[in-house]
Design an enzyme around this catalytic site. Structure first.
Site, short mmCIF file in Angstrom:
data_model
loop_
_atom_site.label_atom_id
_atom_site.label_comp_id
_atom_site.label_asym_id
_atom_site.label_seq_id
_atom_site.Cartn_x
_atom_site.Cartn_y
_atom_site.Cartn_z
N ALA A 97 75.20 6.05 111.50
CA ALA A 97 75.48 4.95 110.69
C ALA A 97 75.59 6.07 109.25
O ALA A 97 75.71 5.44 108.67
CB ALA A 97 74.24 3.71 110.64
N ALA A 98 75.50 6.73 109.36
CA ALA A 98 75.03 7.92 107.93
C ALA A 98 76.14 8.39 107.73
O ALA A 98 76.41 7.40 106.35
CB ALA A 98 74.95 9.17 108.00
N GLY A 99 77.36 7.72 108.41
CA GLY A 99 78.98 8.29 107.82
C GLY A 99 78.99 7.27 106.93
O GLY A 99 79.71 7.18 106.17
N ASP A 100 78.91 5.82 108.18
CA ASP A 100 79.49 4.65 108.03
C ASP A 100 78.34 4.50 106.30
O ASP A 100 79.55 3.94 105.23
CB ASP A 100 79.26 3.45 108.86
CG ASP A 100 80.06 4.28 110.05
OD1 ASP A 100 80.73 4.58 110.31
OD2 ASP A 100 79.49 3.44 110.95
N SER B 265 74.77 17.85 106.43
CA SER B 265 73.70 18.20 106.03
C SER B 265 74.63 19.29 104.74
O SER B 265 73.63 19.14 103.65
CB SER B 265 72.88 18.76 106.42
OG SER B 265 73.35 20.51 106.85
#
Length: 337
Positions: free
Chosen positions: A279-282, A252
């Site tokens: 999947a945030a980093g992807d 964050s």
């Protein structure tokens, strides 16, 4: 390179050209993603349990497409860039149905003769949106360096090739060798980071951009991320091993970047209500790559686009279903001028 209408308040100093008095910014025309394809089995839980504990969940099991490779490929494709997907699935896998995404090219999807499609078992905390993921490699683990070499044409036509570590190390090294043979920039998301042995020197020497999160980089460098100085120390570790550009995501708080030429900064995250961080980093990596010049001279601006895309992903449930379209990302950027 493809052309998009230029909005100076969104994209700052990105590379521009003028056509009939209209300004446009230049973005990647083709990006290749080498990586995993998984069928995600997701359940939301009231909280994460302790060893030996049984917890009832009111939520039913949801199945959706995932895998770090496919997630990043979908993130690229939904941002309007032709995406060559080099991956391996089982004989039972319905490619036309499960990879039906605009701009996602499936010509280079292979089938394993012996293994079924990879599986990911994901629990998502209803309290925080954080997740725990357990992966069965399946067909992903069946991909070889020889398989990758057969798809040289996909990499050779690209501006960037992106890889993670849900396929074997030899496949990533082979893809990056092919990329450098053809003047293509390489982006490594070292996830999951090997807990033993680290990353081969050969792979780091072939990596132009490395993008770990704070936990992954600590596993390799043994330098804990506590402040900007520790981020710089981590970056120096990679520079000494041949990497040009380092991006470290810190949840964050956003993402730190540093280049060997000394450019550095922190791109803050967009505030959002976190529902599911899967999947945030992807999404961040895939979306960022679509706005990045091969000279890497607009890194902060490209990362801001990636951060906006990631904020949308965490506000929704699931992996692939949560990855936003380009128009949605631009809407967030325009709202935060």
């Amino acid at each position: 390179m493809g052309l998009k209408k230029f909005d100076p308040q969104v994209l700052g100093s990105s590379k521009r050209i003028k056509i009939l008095d209209e300004e446009y910014f230049i973005m990647a025309n083709v990006i290749t993603v080498l990586g995993s394809t998984n069928i995600d089995k997701v359940v939301a839980v009231p909280r994460f349990g302790n060893s030996g504990e049984t917890i009832h969940t009111p939520n039913h099991l949801v199945e959706a497409m995932g895998g770090k490779g496919l997630n990043q490929g979908v993130a690229v494709a939904r941002s309007g860039v032709k995406t060559n997907m080099i991956t391996k699935v089982g004989q039972e896998f319905d490619i036309a149905k499960n990879m039906n995404v605009a701009n996602l090219m499936t010509d280079h999807v292979m089938r394993s003769a012996t293994e079924e499609t990879g599986q990911a078992y994901i629990t998502v905390s209803a309290e925080t949106g954080d997740n725990l993921i357990y992966i069965y490699g399946g067909a992903n683990a069946d991909m070889t360096a020889a398989d990758v070499r057969e798809h040289t044409s996909a990499i050779a036509e690209s501006e960037f090739v992106i890889a993670q570590l849900e396929t074997s190390m030899e496949t990533v090294i082979e893809a990056f060798k092919i990329a450098h043979e053809n003047g293509v920039k390489t982006i490594l998301n070292p996830a999951p980071m090997p807990e033993v042995g680290g990353l081969p020197a050969e792979l780091l020497a072939l990596t132009d951009i490395i993008a770990p999160n704070e936990h992954e980089t600590f596993l390799l460098t043994e330098i804990e991320i506590t402040d900007e100085h520790s981020m710089i120390e981590n970056a120096q570790y990679y520079f000494e091993r041949g990497v040009d550009t380092v991006i470290i995501t810190v949840g964050s708080e956003g993402a730190f970047f540093m280049r060997k030429n000394g450019d550095e900064g922190i791109v803050p995250a967009f505030k959002t209500n976190a529902v599911d961080t899967t999947a945030a980093g992807d999404t961040f990596i895939g979306a960022t790559s679509t706005r990045l010049n091969p000279a890497l001279d607009n890194l902060a601006e490209a990362m801001r686009y990636g951060a906006a895309a990631s904020s949308l992903t965490v506000s929704r449930a699931g992996a692939q279903p949560s990855i936003p379209l380009e128009a949605e990302v631009l809407s967030v950027l325009n709202a935060h001028k």
